[in-house]
Design an enzyme around this catalytic site. Structure first.
Site, PDB file in Angstrom:
ATOM      1  N   GLU A  57       0.392  -1.138  -0.039  1.00 32.31           N
ATOM      2  CA  GLU A  57       0.143  -0.159   0.221  1.00 32.31           C
ATOM      3  C   GLU A  57       0.939   1.344   0.221  1.00 32.31           C
ATOM      4  OE1 GLU A  57      -2.353  -2.706   2.905  1.00 32.31           O
ATOM      5  OE2 GLU A  57      -0.408  -2.578   1.814  1.00 32.31           O
ATOM      6  N   CYS A  80      -1.943  -3.526   7.559  1.00 29.06           N
ATOM      7  CA  CYS A  80      -1.980  -4.348   8.915  1.00 29.06           C
ATOM      8  C   CYS A  80      -2.572  -3.051   9.469  1.00 29.06           C
ATOM      9  CB  CYS A  80      -0.211  -4.183   8.678  1.00 29.06           C
ATOM     10  SG  CYS A  80       0.192  -2.808   7.963  1.00 29.06           S
ATOM     11  N   TRP A 174      21.172 -38.480 -14.139  1.00 33.72           N
ATOM     12  CA  TRP A 174      20.332 -37.509 -13.708  1.00 33.72           C
ATOM     13  C   TRP A 174      19.067 -38.655 -14.845  1.00 33.72           C
ATOM     14  CZ3 TRP A 174      20.608 -34.184 -10.694  1.00 33.72           C
ATOM     15  CH2 TRP A 174      22.245 -33.532 -10.384  1.00 33.72           C
ATOM     16  N   ASP A 204      23.064 -40.035  -0.786  1.00 30.24           N
ATOM     17  CA  ASP A 204      23.723 -39.206  -1.812  1.00 30.24           C
ATOM     18  C   ASP A 204      24.517 -37.822  -1.379  1.00 30.24           C
ATOM     19  OD1 ASP A 204      21.723 -40.569  -3.625  1.00 30.24           O
ATOM     20  OD2 ASP A 204      20.213 -38.981  -3.615  1.00 30.24           O
ATOM     21  N   LEU A 208      21.936 -29.832  -1.158  1.00 29.23           N
ATOM     22  CA  LEU A 208      21.014 -29.071  -0.403  1.00 29.23           C
ATOM     23  C   LEU A 208      20.790 -28.070  -0.173  1.00 29.23           C
ATOM     24  CD1 LEU A 208      19.621 -31.886   2.086  1.00 29.23           C
ATOM     25  CD2 LEU A 208      19.357 -31.894  -0.099  1.00 29.23           C
ATOM     26  N   ARG A 211      20.858 -22.520  -6.522  1.00 34.15           N
ATOM     27  CA  ARG A 211      21.915 -21.992  -6.984  1.00 34.15           C
ATOM     28  C   ARG A 211      20.798 -21.687  -8.608  1.00 34.15           C
ATOM     29  NH1 ARG A 211      25.070 -26.800  -6.520  1.00 34.15           N
ATOM     30  NH2 ARG A 211      23.593 -27.269  -8.225  1.00 34.15           N
ATOM     31  N   GLU A 298      12.662 -32.652   0.386  1.00 34.51           N
ATOM     32  CA  GLU A 298      13.551 -33.417  -0.951  1.00 34.51           C
ATOM     33  C   GLU A 298      13.812 -34.268  -0.443  1.00 34.51           C
ATOM     34  OE1 GLU A 298      15.810 -31.704  -4.196  1.00 34.51           O
ATOM     35  OE2 GLU A 298      15.779 -30.088  -2.973  1.00 34.51           O
ATOM     36  N   PRO A 301      11.738 -41.156  -0.265  1.00 34.91           N
ATOM     37  CA  PRO A 301      10.463 -41.646  -0.326  1.00 34.91           C
ATOM     38  C   PRO A 301      10.133 -42.088   1.865  1.00 34.91           C
ATOM     39  CG  PRO A 301      12.301 -43.459  -1.626  1.00 34.91           C
ATOM     40  CD  PRO A 301      12.799 -42.019  -1.271  1.00 34.91           C
TER      41      PRO A 301
END
Length: 372
Positions: A57, A80, A174, A204, A208, A211, A298, A301
């Protein structure tokens, strides 16, 4: 409620403006504003660009001057009514002489709410609920955080067309294209935290990190150089001291069970646990207390299945490659479904091509407490 075409059009623009603040406003909401003069002409637009900066605003009114007097302001979130790092937007609208304010969504934060009531008390006409669903969606991370007092969770996975996230020998680099991976980094950079489980860390050794770095606010303010927090869900503190997730490229939090003895040198968060692992809702509430509005999950499973089983997944982003494996690791583990009647139903928001892959964005068909 039948919405006049003019109100719908101007609020749609305000929603579009609000979306420009994604990734730079946390722990504040994204908000957009459009200001019309007394004759109905658009004279100002603004959005909240970075935490601590001027609200939508104020940005819009700064372009308007006296032309706001007798005009209308369209705002995606109730203005607000408190003084934090900036002054109350309700007062700014009153000082500008705005005659009407159109709001999409009321503010669920009791510290900031009350702007609509203050405006009405001073004779300003206030209309609420215009394009509420659209404004909810653009601000869903913050609304989940404010209403449920926990972080909003987006679960991301990449898989083949037959739902495999890794080959039989465990290799996964990949499955998807460079274009899809670049898109993942864009989403990571917009999140406050990236969460993975200990299984992913051991298998792996991921960084984490995101980029590129999130964009900066004006004059280097706001999220410039901000790096999403890395969170490892590791009940028994099995994270190797030399794991890349513990390097100095971004801050890291390791969530462990409160009864775990460990000599791991890391920022530890001790949480209660049950027979299935750490209390994930307690994790999200602890993260929210640290101003983590949005989580990018990420974590493989098993962890994804637990988040889903406990009703803690708010959005799913899936990258599906036009490839088949036939065997290997499934993208999702056990998620509390014993029979077809317990299936987790989703609704699609978006289906789009990212390079040769398909990106699917979906959310649970029912999300109690998220949309009010």
């Amino acid at each position: 409620m039948e919405i006049p075409a003019q109100d719908a059009a101007h609020m749609a623009r305000a929603v579009e403006l609000a979306g420009r603040g994604h990734g730079t406003t946390s722990p504040n909401p994204v908000v957009g504003c459009v200001v019309l003069d007394a004759g109905g002409q658009v004279v100002g637009e603004g959005f909240h660009a970075y935490a601590g900066g001027p609200h939508a605003e104020v940005v819009a009114l700064a372009q308007v001057g006296e032309r706001a007097r007798g005009g209308t302001a369209y705002v995606t979130l109730e203005p607000c009514d408190h003084t934090g790092r900036t002054g109350p937007c309700s007062q700014a609208l009153l000082a500008a002489g705005v005659a009407r304010v159109v709001i999409a969504v009321p503010d669920p934060n009791p510290k900031a709410a009350g702007g609509a009531a203050r405006l009405r008390a001073h004779g300003v006409s206030v209309t609420s609920g215009v394009l509420a669903a659209e404004a909810e969606r653009v601000n869903e991370e913050w609304l989940t955080y404010a209403r449920l007092e926990r972080s909003h969770v987006t679960w991301k996975f990449a898989a083949t067309l037959d739902g495999r996230s890794a080959a039989e020998d465990g290799t996964s680099q990949w499955i998807t294209s460079p274009e899809a991976r670049a898109d993942v980094h864009r989403l990571r950079a917009a999140a406050d935290a990236i969460v993975a489980g200990i299984g992913t860390v051991l298998a792996d050794d991921p960084h984490l990190t995101a980029r590129p770095t999130p964009p900066a606010g004006p004059a280097g303010a706001g999220a410039g150089g901000r790096k999403p927090l890395r969170v490892v869900v590791d009940a028994r503190a099995r994270t190797p001291q030399g794991a890349r997730v513990l390097d100095d490229s971004a801050p890291t939090l390791v969530a462990i069970a409160e009864d775990t003895d460990t000599e791991l040198k890391a920022d530890l968060l001790r949480l209660p646990s049950d027979g299935r692992g750490l209390d994930l809702e307690a994790l999200l509430k602890e993260l929210a207390a640290r101003d983590v509005v949005s989580v990018f999950l990420e974590g493989g499973p098993t962890l994804a299945g637990e988040f889903l089983r406990r009703g803690l997944v708010d959005r799913v982003v899936a990258y599906v490659a036009p490839a088949l494996l036939g065997s290997g690791r499934a993208a999702l583990g056990a998620a509390g479904v014993g029979t077809i009647g317990e299936i987790h139903r989703l609704t699609f928001d978006e289906i789009s091509l990212i390079g040769p892959d398909v990106r699917l964005i979906a959310r649970p068909a029912t999300q109690p407490g998220r949309e009010q």
